[in-house]
Motif scaffolding. Structure first.
Motif, PDB file in Angstrom:
ATOM      1  N   ARG A  72     -48.371  83.689 -56.531  1.00  0.00           N
ATOM      2  CA  ARG A  72     -48.441  84.448 -55.283  1.00  0.00           C
ATOM      3  C   ARG A  72     -47.283  85.441 -55.170  1.00  0.00           C
ATOM      4  O   ARG A  72     -47.465  86.645 -55.150  1.00  0.00           O
ATOM      5  N   ILE A  73     -46.067  84.909 -55.074  1.00  0.00           N
ATOM      6  CA  ILE A  73     -44.870  85.764 -55.034  1.00  0.00           C
ATOM      7  C   ILE A  73     -43.680  84.916 -55.423  1.00  0.00           C
ATOM      8  O   ILE A  73     -43.547  83.768 -54.991  1.00  0.00           O
ATOM      9  N   MET A  74     -42.795  85.451 -56.257  1.00  0.00           N
ATOM     10  CA  MET A  74     -41.657  84.688 -56.756  1.00  0.00           C
ATOM     11  C   MET A  74     -40.367  84.989 -56.005  1.00  0.00           C
ATOM     12  O   MET A  74     -39.466  84.160 -55.980  1.00  0.00           O
ATOM     13  N   HIS A  75     -40.275  86.167 -55.418  1.00  0.00           N
ATOM     14  CA  HIS A  75     -38.989  86.545 -54.815  1.00  0.00           C
ATOM     15  C   HIS A  75     -39.194  87.449 -53.608  1.00  0.00           C
ATOM     16  O   HIS A  75     -40.051  88.335 -53.607  1.00  0.00           O
ATOM     17  N   THR A  76     -38.375  87.215 -52.579  1.00  0.00           N
ATOM     18  CA  THR A  76     -38.358  88.107 -51.424  1.00  0.00           C
ATOM     19  C   THR A  76     -36.945  88.369 -50.931  1.00  0.00           C
ATOM     20  O   THR A  76     -36.646  89.440 -50.438  1.00  0.00           O
ATOM     21  N   SER A  77     -36.036  87.381 -51.009  1.00  0.00           N
ATOM     22  CA  SER A  77     -34.676  87.348 -50.470  1.00  0.00           C
ATOM     23  C   SER A  77     -34.728  86.823 -49.048  1.00  0.00           C
ATOM     24  O   SER A  77     -35.788  86.797 -48.406  1.00  0.00           O
ATOM     25  N   THR A  78     -33.573  86.436 -48.516  1.00  0.00           N
ATOM     26  CA  THR A  78     -33.516  85.865 -47.176  1.00  0.00           C
ATOM     27  C   THR A  78     -33.598  86.919 -46.069  1.00  0.00           C
ATOM     28  O   THR A  78     -33.460  86.603 -44.893  1.00  0.00           O
ATOM     29  N   LEU A  79     -33.831  88.177 -46.445  1.00  0.00           N
ATOM     30  CA  LEU A  79     -34.086  89.198 -45.434  1.00  0.00           C
ATOM     31  C   LEU A  79     -35.478  89.032 -44.826  1.00  0.00           C
ATOM     32  O   LEU A  79     -35.813  89.683 -43.829  1.00  0.00           O
ATOM     33  N   TYR A  80     -36.278  88.173 -45.437  1.00  0.00           N
ATOM     34  CA  TYR A  80     -37.632  87.921 -44.957  1.00  0.00           C
ATOM     35  C   TYR A  80     -37.809  86.431 -44.693  1.00  0.00           C
ATOM     36  O   TYR A  80     -37.137  85.600 -45.301  1.00  0.00           O
ATOM     37  N   LEU A  81     -38.702  86.095 -43.777  1.00  0.00           N
ATOM     38  CA  LEU A  81     -39.024  84.696 -43.520  1.00  0.00           C
ATOM     39  C   LEU A  81     -39.690  84.087 -44.757  1.00  0.00           C
ATOM     40  O   LEU A  81     -40.545  84.720 -45.380  1.00  0.00           O
TER      41      LEU A  81
END
Length: 427
Positions: A72-81
């Protein structure tokens, strides 16, 4: 294969990266409590990548969670929920006996301890730290500065001022012959003396490992840290428990190592086992303390979707399958086997630990360390198909910590190899 890998390793990686064995091996596959090296040799794993493979190698539930998340997705950072991060934090907050707990995720135990120091030093407006002799808290600049083991402290330079307290390592303590009560009283007296003579008074915190990991699974009597924490509380000093190796039920008797000491920590750090190999760690503190940092911050990789999805699946498996009880039962079986078979063996100076966190220290009758015996035993275990760890202040301690799903038959098999190796190496 291994010889070629070693040559390439030495050419491009630092010389200070330690490798086990006279002929180092590469582990390429794992299943349950077993691993296979690059040349096809199979081993019973009683070290779990330094207590990190907490449940099992290739645990289907964790593999499925990681595979699904990676698709699905491996990375977003803590800038996102991050839903799995929030859910895992909720679960951890319920498991830590701390009012109004909040969790900040990091990628390693070192980073978690750094974050704990930030919270304590900021709240107390002090850079003075109390730590234990023979301790280890990580490889970063500040973590090395609070590590009471010269073999892991690369520099005397430090961003903090550390005073070291006596008492975490009983076998070599000047109080080793005292009763538990007198040992604890001596520790309290030493703490008071250190506070009164080596600090300016406004100390930020004390950081402790309930069982000292790199220090050779050494630990004081139950209740020791609770007695020290009483002194700290009188002076407003925060108490940090480093649960990087002792958390999640590995000690068997308790879910957290600090629970053996009748104390509620102000800050708790965790890592290793929760991720079962994924880079997952963190710090837990009451909201008032966690929220006291007067600056913005993020974590690019801490609590990322992949790690928290796997960690959540791993923690759910541990709780659903009663692995704390399993650690207590299997640890008792292993310790009993070791104690019986090694009774009277020359050089076996101390057998200690709790649950699936056991150690054998090698020393002469006058307590002179015998690191060569530990090293020889490590080699013999590998040759016979068993992986264990090594540590201690002098490199003379074997560390034994299988995944917590280890079976009774595997405990018996590992104990046979281990005790035979010790007897052969000690001869």
């Amino acid at each position: 294969m291994h010889a070629d890998l070693l040559s390439r390793h030495n050419a491009v990686l630092p010389s200070w990266m330690a490798l086990y064995y006279d002929q180092p091996i590469a582990l390429q596959r794992g299943e349950g409590r077993h691993v296979w090296d690059a040349e096809g040799n199979r081993y019973l794993d009683f070290f779990g990548g330094i207590l990190t493979t907490m449940t099992a190698h290739a645990l289907p539930e964790v593999v499925a969670a990681v595979r699904e998340q990676a698709g699905r997705i491996m990375h977003t950072s803590t800038l996102y929920l991050i839903e799995s991060q929030i859910e895992l934090a909720e679960q951890i907050a319920e498991l830590v006996p701390m009012e109004d707990a909040k969790v900040f995720f990091t990628t390693s135990g070192t980073e978690a301890n750094e974050a704990a120091l930030l919270l304590a030093c900021t709240a107390r407006r002090s850079n003075q730290i109390l730590a234990m002799r023979n301790s280890y808290h990580g490889r970063s600049f500040a973590a090395m500065a609070i590590t009471g083991n010269r073999g892991w402290s690369a520099s005397s330079l430090s961003p903090v001022q550390t005073s070291y307290v006596q008492g975490g390592y009983r076998y070599r303590s000047p109080w080793r012959d005292l009763s538990d009560a007198d040992y604890i009283a001596a520790g309290v007296a030493d703490l008071v003396d250190v506070l009164d003579t080596t600090t300016a008074g406004d100390v930020a915190c004390m950081i402790t490992e309930p069982i000292q990991g790199v220090g050779g699974f050494a630990h004081p009597p139950d209740g020791f840290y609770g007695a020290l924490a009483d002194v700290l509380a009188e002076r407003g000093i925060l108490f940090i428990t480093d649960e990087v190796q002792t958390g999640w039920g590995r000690t068997g008797e308790h879910f957290w190592g600090f629970e053996a000491h009748d104390v509620t920590p102000d800050v708790l750090t965790f890592a290793k086992g929760l991720g079962n190999g994924l880079s997952l760690a963190g710090v837990v503190a009451p909201a008032a303390l966690m929220d006291s940092v007067p600056a913005n911050s993020i974590s690019t990789f801490g609590g990322n979707p992949l790690a928290t999805a796997g960690g959540l699946a791993n923690l759910r498996y541990l709780l659903a399958h009663g692995l704390q009880e399993q650690a207590h039962k299997m640890g008792h079986q292993l310790r009993r086997s070791i104690a019986v078979e090694l009774s009277g063996v020359p050089g076996v100076a101390d057998i200690r630990g709790k649950g699936l966190m056991l150690a054998i220290e090698f020393a002469a009758d006058d307590r002179t360390p015998r690191p060569a015996v530990a090293a020889a035993t490590l080699e013999r275990c590998r040759e016979a198909g068993l992986l264990v760890g090594k540590g201690g202040l002098y490199g003379n301690v074997l560390r034994i910590a299988p995944p917590m799903t280890v079976t009774s038959d595997e405990i018996d098999a590992g104990a046979r190899i281990l005790t035979r190796a010790v007897i052969d190496a000690s001869g």
